[in-house]
Design a protein around this motif. Sequence first.
Motif, PDB file in Angstrom:
ATOM      1  N   GLU A 295      -3.153  -8.396  -0.652  1.00 33.00           N
ATOM      2  CA  GLU A 295      -2.488  -7.268  -1.294  1.00 33.00           C
ATOM      3  C   GLU A 295      -3.429  -6.632  -2.316  1.00 33.00           C
ATOM      4  O   GLU A 295      -3.760  -7.233  -3.334  1.00 33.00           O
ATOM      5  CB  GLU A 295      -1.197  -7.713  -1.981  1.00 33.00           C
ATOM      6  N   GLY A 296      -3.866  -5.407  -2.025  1.00 30.78           N
ATOM      7  CA  GLY A 296      -4.720  -4.682  -2.946  1.00 30.78           C
ATOM      8  C   GLY A 296      -3.915  -3.953  -4.010  1.00 30.78           C
ATOM      9  O   GLY A 296      -2.681  -3.975  -4.012  1.00 30.78           O
ATOM     10  N   LEU A 297      -4.625  -3.278  -4.898  1.00 32.29           N
ATOM     11  CA  LEU A 297      -3.972  -2.601  -6.017  1.00 32.29           C
ATOM     12  C   LEU A 297      -3.017  -1.515  -5.531  1.00 32.29           C
ATOM     13  O   LEU A 297      -1.871  -1.437  -5.984  1.00 32.29           O
ATOM     14  CB  LEU A 297      -5.040  -1.989  -6.941  1.00 32.29           C
ATOM     15  N   PHE A 298      -3.480  -0.651  -4.619  1.00 29.63           N
ATOM     16  CA  PHE A 298      -2.636   0.455  -4.168  1.00 29.63           C
ATOM     17  C   PHE A 298      -1.383  -0.055  -3.466  1.00 29.63           C
ATOM     18  O   PHE A 298      -0.286   0.459  -3.686  1.00 29.63           O
ATOM     19  CB  PHE A 298      -3.431   1.375  -3.236  1.00 29.63           C
ATOM     20  N   ALA A 299      -1.528  -1.082  -2.630  1.00 28.25           N
ATOM     21  CA  ALA A 299      -0.368  -1.639  -1.928  1.00 28.25           C
ATOM     22  C   ALA A 299       0.599  -2.289  -2.904  1.00 28.25           C
ATOM     23  O   ALA A 299       1.827  -2.173  -2.754  1.00 28.25           O
ATOM     24  CB  ALA A 299      -0.824  -2.651  -0.886  1.00 28.25           C
ATOM     25  N   ALA A 300       0.082  -2.966  -3.936  1.00 28.38           N
ATOM     26  CA  ALA A 300       0.950  -3.618  -4.915  1.00 28.38           C
ATOM     27  C   ALA A 300       1.778  -2.595  -5.690  1.00 28.38           C
ATOM     28  O   ALA A 300       2.970  -2.790  -5.937  1.00 28.38           O
ATOM     29  CB  ALA A 300       0.106  -4.467  -5.873  1.00 28.38           C
ATOM     30  N   ILE A 301       1.136  -1.494  -6.089  1.00 30.85           N
ATOM     31  CA  ILE A 301       1.864  -0.483  -6.851  1.00 30.85           C
ATOM     32  C   ILE A 301       2.900   0.207  -5.968  1.00 30.85           C
ATOM     33  O   ILE A 301       4.026   0.489  -6.413  1.00 30.85           O
ATOM     34  CB  ILE A 301       0.894   0.548  -7.453  1.00 30.85           C
ATOM     35  N   GLU A 302       2.549   0.482  -4.717  1.00 34.58           N
ATOM     36  CA  GLU A 302       3.513   1.149  -3.835  1.00 34.58           C
ATOM     37  C   GLU A 302       4.716   0.268  -3.544  1.00 34.58           C
ATOM     38  O   GLU A 302       5.830   0.779  -3.363  1.00 34.58           O
ATOM     39  CB  GLU A 302       2.830   1.562  -2.532  1.00 34.58           C
ATOM     40  N   SER A 303       4.548  -1.037  -3.489  1.00 32.67           N
ATOM     41  CA  SER A 303       5.667  -1.921  -3.160  1.00 32.67           C
ATOM     42  C   SER A 303       6.428  -2.381  -4.394  1.00 32.67           C
ATOM     43  O   SER A 303       7.649  -2.559  -4.336  1.00 32.67           O
ATOM     44  CB  SER A 303       5.160  -3.140  -2.386  1.00 32.67           C
ATOM     45  N   ARG A 304       5.739  -2.578  -5.527  1.00 30.81           N
ATOM     46  CA  ARG A 304       6.408  -3.139  -6.699  1.00 30.81           C
ATOM     47  C   ARG A 304       6.309  -2.270  -7.939  1.00 30.81           C
ATOM     48  O   ARG A 304       6.836  -2.632  -8.988  1.00 30.81           O
ATOM     49  CB  ARG A 304       5.810  -4.516  -7.031  1.00 30.81           C
ATOM     50  N   GLY A 305       5.607  -1.136  -7.837  1.00 27.58           N
ATOM     51  CA  GLY A 305       5.399  -0.292  -8.999  1.00 27.58           C
ATOM     52  C   GLY A 305       6.017   1.087  -8.848  1.00 27.58           C
ATOM     53  O   GLY A 305       7.047   1.260  -8.183  1.00 27.58           O
ATOM     54  N   ASN A 306       5.387   2.071  -9.458  1.00 27.35           N
ATOM     55  CA  ASN A 306       5.908   3.435  -9.476  1.00 27.35           C
ATOM     56  C   ASN A 306       4.908   4.378  -8.822  1.00 27.35           C
ATOM     57  O   ASN A 306       3.700   4.207  -8.941  1.00 27.35           O
ATOM     58  CB  ASN A 306       6.152   3.883 -10.923  1.00 27.35           C
ATOM     59  N   VAL A 307       5.428   5.377  -8.150  1.00 24.62           N
ATOM     60  CA  VAL A 307       4.607   6.389  -7.490  1.00 24.62           C
ATOM     61  C   VAL A 307       5.092   7.757  -7.940  1.00 24.62           C
ATOM     62  O   VAL A 307       6.300   8.025  -7.944  1.00 24.62           O
ATOM     63  CB  VAL A 307       4.687   6.286  -5.953  1.00 24.62           C
ATOM     64  N   THR A 308       4.171   8.630  -8.347  1.00 24.32           N
ATOM     65  CA  THR A 308       4.533   9.976  -8.768  1.00 24.32           C
ATOM     66  C   THR A 308       3.776  10.999  -7.933  1.00 24.32           C
ATOM     67  O   THR A 308       2.648  10.771  -7.521  1.00 24.32           O
ATOM     68  CB  THR A 308       4.227  10.209 -10.259  1.00 24.32           C
TER      69      THR A 308
END
Length: 499
Positions: A295-308
């Motif tokens: 799990e890379g940074l972009f995948a982690a943010i898309e699954s568990r973080g926020n996207v704007t």
Amino acid sequence: MAITGGQLLNSVPNHRKQTLADNYLDLASTANEGWAQQYVPDLMEKEAEVFGPRTISGFLAQVGAEEAMTADQVVWSEQGRLHLSYKGHIEDKDATGGGDITIEADIDGSTTNIANHGIRVNDTVIVANSEAVAKCIVIEVAAAVITVSPYNFITLEAAGFATQNGVQDTTILVYGSEFAKGKSYNNADASAASESRGANEPSFKSYSNKPIILKDYYEVSGSDASRIGWVEVSTEMGASGYLWYLKAEADTRARFNDYLEMSMLEGEKNDDTASGVELLVDSFLTADGDKFGTEGLFAAIESRGNVTSGVTGVNAATDLAEFDSILAEFDKQGAIEEYMMFVNRATSLAMDDMLASMNSYGAGGTSYGVFDNNEDMALNLGFSGFRRGSYDFYKSDFRYLNDKATRGGINTANTANAIRGVMIPAGVSTVYDQNMGQNMKRPFLHVRYRASQTDDRRMKSWVTGSVGAATSALDAMQLHMLSERCLVTQGANNFMLMK
């Protein structure tokens, strides 16, 4: 007797007082015989660095740390929210007692084991949706359905709630409890007194990631290793000289270093749980059933973080409003007050224009930056940091998102899914370290690599072959590179991906 002249008889050309193309030396020309000419050209020995610094590594070094690990995976736990807050819908707006509400998910949208929510009889709650807000007491709990009685009103309908359509549009927040004098607890339907109403147990939230193995090598034959070139090479790694293989080897190493970072950004776990069958990725890499990917940074943010999708440079006022929406989302999460922003060129300029619009002279471009430009200094039209509300932001251009040969080219190929930047919280988080057996403070973002007393796989390299230190019968030098690592993204809810 016949006399026959050779093909190259009198091969020296006659003198001509003419400026023609064939009067000049062309080292690549067979017709002009290249190096067989008698005149030495003016050689520019240095390679021209036309692409600037070509490497993109260094991003993770700025925002995180590196730590050793010994296992095949890293597991960490993160705290859940402290307060009880849920989403649901009003099942019956005028039920006996006041009204029934069905709990459907927690405030973050998780439906895991929602029937065992933490709301209990005698809890006081705030019920709110677009129609009304009411404070109530819970008088009965039946699995996911709670019955509430509003203060100052007979029913939820009388309190202003007019719709019961099964839509998850109602928020329920527990803010306390209330009991009568001399009374014990009540059971779930409040029909009898009880010595206990059940204790709330915090849910355990853990995440994991696994390291991947990256390998590459460079090879040069023994003969080519001795050849001297006329071009003096210089590399990002500091190598220089007239041996061309030095450049090839240094380029391979620099590219591998970039792969180490790019894999931590772009890594993707191979998930075959949805299909129920082993995917080709897993079967290609091994036959023992292991799961691959990381799990890379972009995948982690898309699954568990926020996207704007905001701050796109439409206009300064719109961008500022969208940026304030980002702050509002951060307020809902950990409210970390310092952020590093790594953005592409277009987003960086959009932010500069947004900030400049806050100055009364910004529209004329006369006082950007630190607002003290004068005729004796270069006009500063950029911002490296700013404060909005209680948040401090530090902005930096991210070469990886701009370069045509890296993510910049991917963003151009598919603008709908382009990654324009990432906001990363500065500082550290407190986590429980299973190896140390105690709480440790670590950056939100850090790389784990495999290492032991006998083998450090952070970035190892070794040479084999017959060139230099002879280790085999192969008439070549092979430079091998290997790393085994993964990225740990803690508190991804505090990150923001700009797409």
